[in-house]
Structure formats: structure tokens, C-alpha cells
Design a protein around this motif. Structure first.
Motif, mmCIF file in Angstrom:
data_model
loop_
_atom_site.group_PDB
_atom_site.id
_atom_site.type_symbol
_atom_site.label_atom_id
_atom_site.label_comp_id
_atom_site.label_asym_id
_atom_site.label_seq_id
_atom_site.Cartn_x
_atom_site.Cartn_y
_atom_site.Cartn_z
ATOM 1 N N CYS A 42 -12.655 59.504 30.781
ATOM 2 C CA CYS A 42 -12.880 58.107 31.183
ATOM 3 C C CYS A 42 -11.611 57.255 31.255
ATOM 4 O O CYS A 42 -11.524 56.394 32.097
ATOM 5 C CB CYS A 42 -13.873 57.456 30.230
ATOM 6 S SG CYS A 42 -13.208 57.086 28.590
ATOM 7 N N SER A 43 -10.685 57.428 30.376
ATOM 8 C CA SER A 43 -9.459 56.624 30.228
ATOM 9 C C SER A 43 -9.704 55.186 29.770
ATOM 10 O O SER A 43 -8.805 54.362 29.827
ATOM 11 C CB SER A 43 -8.583 56.654 31.496
ATOM 12 O OG SER A 43 -9.032 55.742 32.463
ATOM 13 N N THR A 44 -10.898 54.874 29.295
ATOM 14 C CA THR A 44 -11.153 53.522 28.785
ATOM 15 C C THR A 44 -10.648 53.344 27.349
ATOM 16 O O THR A 44 -10.905 52.329 26.719
ATOM 17 C CB THR A 44 -12.654 53.163 28.829
ATOM 18 O OG1 THR A 44 -13.375 54.104 28.030
ATOM 19 C CG2 THR A 44 -13.186 53.173 30.248
ATOM 20 N N CYS A 45 -9.933 54.339 26.855
ATOM 21 C CA CYS A 45 -9.302 54.224 25.533
ATOM 22 C C CYS A 45 -7.791 54.078 25.685
ATOM 23 O O CYS A 45 -7.051 54.250 24.723
ATOM 24 C CB CYS A 45 -9.630 55.440 24.678
ATOM 25 S SG CYS A 45 -8.987 56.958 25.416
ATOM 26 N N HIS A 46 -7.347 53.736 26.892
ATOM 27 C CA HIS A 46 -5.913 53.620 27.201
ATOM 28 C C HIS A 46 -5.244 52.532 26.352
ATOM 29 O O HIS A 46 -5.719 51.404 26.287
ATOM 30 C CB HIS A 46 -5.798 53.291 28.700
ATOM 31 C CG HIS A 46 -4.454 52.884 29.161
ATOM 32 N ND1 HIS A 46 -4.270 52.055 30.230
ATOM 33 C CD2 HIS A 46 -3.214 53.184 28.704
ATOM 34 C CE1 HIS A 46 -2.976 51.868 30.438
ATOM 35 N NE2 HIS A 46 -2.314 52.531 29.514
#
Ligand code: FES
Length: 109
Positions: free
Chosen positions: A46-50
Motif C-alpha cells: 500500500c505505501s500508506t506507511c511512508h
């Protein structure tokens, strides 16, 4: 213990928390009300923890995998020191500073 400093997107300090080495950075961030969705729960989908790691701390972390780098290429506001928080188990460090990605930083570049 590692002192983790969470900065807002504009670079101001939100909070400092102590964590034991091995703690997952996304878990720590979410337990401390940081705005990281982490919607795939660490599955690297997802990359929403970037997060953006402070330049001086970036090289002290174990390097990202190729999969992590590929996913970061798709993240918004990505920088040279971007990482996926779900992939970071805290090493033993005096401090680690991470900033939330966002429009304020983007405008500063
Ligand atoms: S939580 Fe989805 S990539 Fe980290």
C-alpha cells in the motif's frame, strides 16, 4: 532504548517516545497517534506507511529491500530518505527522527 522523534509534515515536533530495539516503526507510530494508515498491515502492498527519515539517521537503518524501493517509487512526496515504516524494526540507536510526508514538505523542496 531508542528515542523516536515523530515530526509533523511541516517539520515541527509532534512527540518523542522511547521504544525498545526490535519494535516495528509502524506499530509504534500508530500507537502514538501518527497519521499513517498502514492499510495493508505490513504486507508491502500500500505505501500508506511512508515516512521520511532524517538524513543523519537514514544510513543507520538496515537498507530497504528491492520490493520496498519499488513500492516507495509510487508513494506521494517521496524523498531520498523515504522508507516504509512497516518494514523497519528499530535498531539500537540513541535517537531516530522521522517526519510524516505531506504537502508542507513538498512545497519546501
Ligand atoms: S503498511 Fe502497507 S506497505 Fe507498509
Amino acid at each position: 532504548m531508542t528515542l523516536v522523534r515523530f515530526l509533523r509534515a511541516d517539520g515541527t515536533l509532534d512527540r518523542e517516545v522511547e521504544a525498545t530495539p526490535g519494535t516495528n516503526l509502524l506499530d509504534l507510530a500508530q500507537a502514538n497517534q501518527q497519521p499513517l494508515e498502514g492499510s495493508c498491515e505490513g504486507a508491502m502492498a500500500c505505501s500508506t506507511c511512508h515516512v521520511i527519515v532524517a538524513a543523519e539517521d537514514f544510513a543507520l537503518l538496515p537498507p530497504p529491500s528491492e520490493e520496498e524501493d519499488d513500492l516507495l517509487d509510487l508513494a506521494a512526496f517521496v524523498t531520498r530518505t523515504s522508507r516504509l515504516a512497516c518494514q523497519i524494526a528499530l535498531p539500537e540507536l540513541p535517537t531516530l527522527t522521522v517526519r510524516m510526508p505531506g504537502a508542507a514538505y513538498h512545497l519546501d523542496r
